[in-house]
Design an enzyme around this catalytic site. Structure first.
Site, short mmCIF file in Angstrom:
data_model
loop_
_atom_site.label_atom_id
_atom_site.label_comp_id
_atom_site.label_asym_id
_atom_site.label_seq_id
_atom_site.Cartn_x
_atom_site.Cartn_y
_atom_site.Cartn_z
N ARG A 121 -5.56 -5.09 2.07
CA ARG A 121 -7.22 -5.38 1.94
C ARG A 121 -7.18 -6.48 3.26
O ARG A 121 -8.29 -7.18 3.01
CB ARG A 121 -7.77 -5.86 0.89
N SER A 135 -13.26 -2.48 -6.80
CA SER A 135 -12.65 -3.65 -7.20
C SER A 135 -13.43 -4.97 -6.59
O SER A 135 -13.51 -5.13 -5.58
CB SER A 135 -11.41 -3.69 -6.72
N GLU A 145 -12.39 -9.62 -3.66
CA GLU A 145 -12.30 -8.70 -2.51
C GLU A 145 -13.83 -8.13 -1.74
O GLU A 145 -13.80 -7.87 -0.72
CB GLU A 145 -11.76 -7.17 -3.05
N1 EPU Z 1 -4.88 -2.44 -15.66
C1 EPU Z 1 -5.08 -2.89 -17.27
N2 EPU Z 1 -6.43 -3.22 -17.39
C2 EPU Z 1 -7.43 -2.99 -16.75
C3 EPU Z 1 -7.10 -2.33 -15.22
C4 EPU Z 1 -5.85 -2.21 -15.12
O1 EPU Z 1 -4.17 -3.32 -17.85
O2 EPU Z 1 -8.55 -3.07 -16.95
C5 EPU Z 1 -3.40 -2.22 -15.40
C6 EPU Z 1 -3.38 -0.60 -15.44
O3 EPU Z 1 -3.00 -0.19 -16.63
C7 EPU Z 1 -2.22 -0.41 -14.25
C8 EPU Z 1 -2.38 -1.45 -13.43
O4 EPU Z 1 -3.27 -2.31 -13.93
O5 EPU Z 1 -1.03 -0.58 -14.99
C9 EPU Z 1 -2.85 -0.99 -12.01
O6 EPU Z 1 -4.40 -0.35 -12.32
P1 EPU Z 1 -5.04 0.38 -11.57
O7 EPU Z 1 -4.10 1.80 -11.19
O8 EPU Z 1 -6.28 1.15 -11.78
O9 EPU Z 1 -5.21 -0.20 -10.01
P2 EPU Z 1 -5.69 -1.39 -9.84
O10 EPU Z 1 -4.33 -2.34 -9.18
O11 EPU Z 1 -6.55 -2.15 -10.57
C10 EPU Z 1 -6.36 -0.99 -7.04
C11 EPU Z 1 -7.11 -0.93 -5.95
C12 EPU Z 1 -8.20 0.28 -6.24
C13 EPU Z 1 -7.43 1.46 -6.24
C14 EPU Z 1 -6.26 1.44 -7.33
C15 EPU Z 1 -5.47 2.71 -7.21
C16 EPU Z 1 -7.28 -3.42 -5.46
C17 EPU Z 1 -7.98 -4.68 -5.39
N3 EPU Z 1 -7.64 -2.46 -5.98
O12 EPU Z 1 -6.59 -1.33 -8.30
O13 EPU Z 1 -9.13 -0.12 -5.26
O14 EPU Z 1 -8.62 2.40 -6.32
O15 EPU Z 1 -5.48 0.26 -7.15
O16 EPU Z 1 -4.68 2.65 -6.16
O17 EPU Z 1 -6.27 -3.22 -4.70
C18 EPU Z 1 -11.26 -1.00 -4.60
O18 EPU Z 1 -10.63 -1.64 -3.63
O19 EPU Z 1 -12.45 -1.14 -4.49
C19 EPU Z 1 -10.50 -0.17 -5.75
C20 EPU Z 1 -11.05 0.57 -6.39
#
Ligand code: EPU
Length: 332
Positions: free
Chosen positions: A161, A232, A328
């Site tokens: 990012r 995010s 972000e």
């Molecule tokens: N998780 C939780 N609780 C929550 C949310 C997530 O425990 O409420 C855990 C999930 O179970 C999982 C881990 O956190 O094990 C990661 O969750 P997820 O796959 O939903 O991805 P993220 O790390 O929360 C990032 C990006 C998203 C992108 C997803 C998929 C960032 C800041 N965000 O989210 O990007 O879609 O990975 O690759 O890096 C964005 O930038 O606007 C965005 C949506």
């Protein structure tokens, strides 16, 4: 070029904030930038699709919005195609073009809102792929001199990012177009756990991966036509391995991803959920019940309510984990 005064921004920010700006300039043709020297010397903010910006108050300066689009094939090799995307082209048109034309590389980034010109700024990413994986060059103008630039992938210094456009060149560039190199041979990235699980037993094709990505996104992220948000709200924090080990002793189920040597990236959504914020709200602002990394506007959230939510989240996560989350989204 079109110019408006006291312009409402509600339909120009996916958070759906009821704010306005003193002046709004819509750039319809790339050539118009050459006549904007004076404007660039006054306070301004270049706004693409408004999907990564939170407006908290009336913007006193000029919002500049690139409205020129277009997807052009500029080169074809035996195994790749180079596409030139104009800044104002919606990102989803690019992923749809790739799907229809058998071009591989960006399918994991299906469903991301926003415009192509903004993609390199924060190096948009999802499901194990980042825009940088396919960006060859970024073109535009330095706003102080109006000199054109063409920066290679390496010169853009992409990170998680992050890019040179958020660092040394912050506020100094108008990106006009981006060159993406796509593969004409199947090349899928199914390393992300949730994607790998959902694809199990299915033949990966552009259609099947695209549909799977959209269904994962829809199961976690709000439909921005119904609930305001900017995806995010925070970045996933990167911490030292020693801090990670200490946290694992307290929270054995902590999710982590590899980062640079000696560091790990944690899932901010999980930290926010453990801090008790998932689904909580203050007035019309809140934390989305299905993905705690997303701050939402349920309808008429006041800027103070949004600030209270994210401020309180930062401090509660800090108290519990000794980790300071960084937004972000751009907060204006
Ligand atoms: N998780 C939780 N609780 C929550 C949310 C997530 O425990 O409420 C855990 C999930 O179970 C999982 C881990 O956190 O094990 C990661 O969750 P997820 O796959 O939903 O991805 P993220 O790390 O929360 C990032 C990006 C998203 C992108 C997803 C998929 C960032 C800041 N965000 O989210 O990007 O879609 O990975 O690759 O890096 C964005 O930038 O606007 C965005 C949506």
């Amino acid at each position: 070029m079109k110019e408006f005064r006291d312009f409402p921004l509600k339909s120009y920010n996916t958070f759906g904030m009821e704010v306005a700006c003193a002046r709004f300039v819509q750039v319809d043709r790339e050539e118009e930038i050459c006549s904007m020297a004076e404007l660039f010397r006054t306070p301004h903010y270049i706004l693409g699709g408004g999907s990564n910006t939170l407006f908290t108050k009336f913007y006193e300066g000029t919002i500049i919005h690139p409205a020129f689009g277009g997807i052009e094939r500029v080169e074809e090799t035996s195994d790749s195609v180079l596409l030139r995307l104009a800044a104002g082209e919606p990102w989803e048109n690019l992923t749809e073009y790739c799907r229809q034309n058998g071009l591989y590389g960006l399918e994991n980034l299906t469903g991301i809102p926003g415009l192509a010109g903004s993609a390199p700024v924060q190096n948009i990413g999802a499901y194990g792929t980042e825009a940088k994986d396919c960006i060859e060059k970024v073109y535009g103008y330095y706003t102080d001199t109006l000199q054109p630039f063409a920066l290679s992938n390496a010169e853009c210094r992409f990170g998680y990012r992050n890019s040179v456009f958020k660092q040394e060149l912050k506020g100094r560039c108008f990106i006009t177009h981006v060159h993406f190199r796509l593969s004409t041979r199947p090349r899928f990235n199914l390393t992300y756990k949730a994607l790998a699980q959902a694809m199990e037993g299915h033949e990966p094709t552009l259609d099947s991966v695209t549909e799977t990505i959209l269904s994962i996104r829809n199961s976690k992220l709000p439909d921005i036509s119904k609930i305001g948000c900017a995806g995010s709200f925070f970045k996933n924090p990167v911490v030292e391995e020693s801090q990670h080990q200490a946290l694992l002793a307290r929270f054995p189920d902590l999710v982590s991803y590899p980062a640079e040597p000696g560091y790990v990236k944690l899932a901010a959504g999980q930290l926010i959920e453990k801090a008790g914020w998932k689904g909580r709200r203050i007035g019309d602002a809140g934390i989305y019940p299905l993905q705690a990394l997303v701050v939402v506007n349920y309808g008429n959230a006041k800027p103070e309510e949004i600030s209270q939510v994210y401020g309180q989240v930062i401090s509660d996560v800090e108290n519990l984990f000794h980790i300071t989350l960084s937004p972000e989204v751009n907060i204006i």
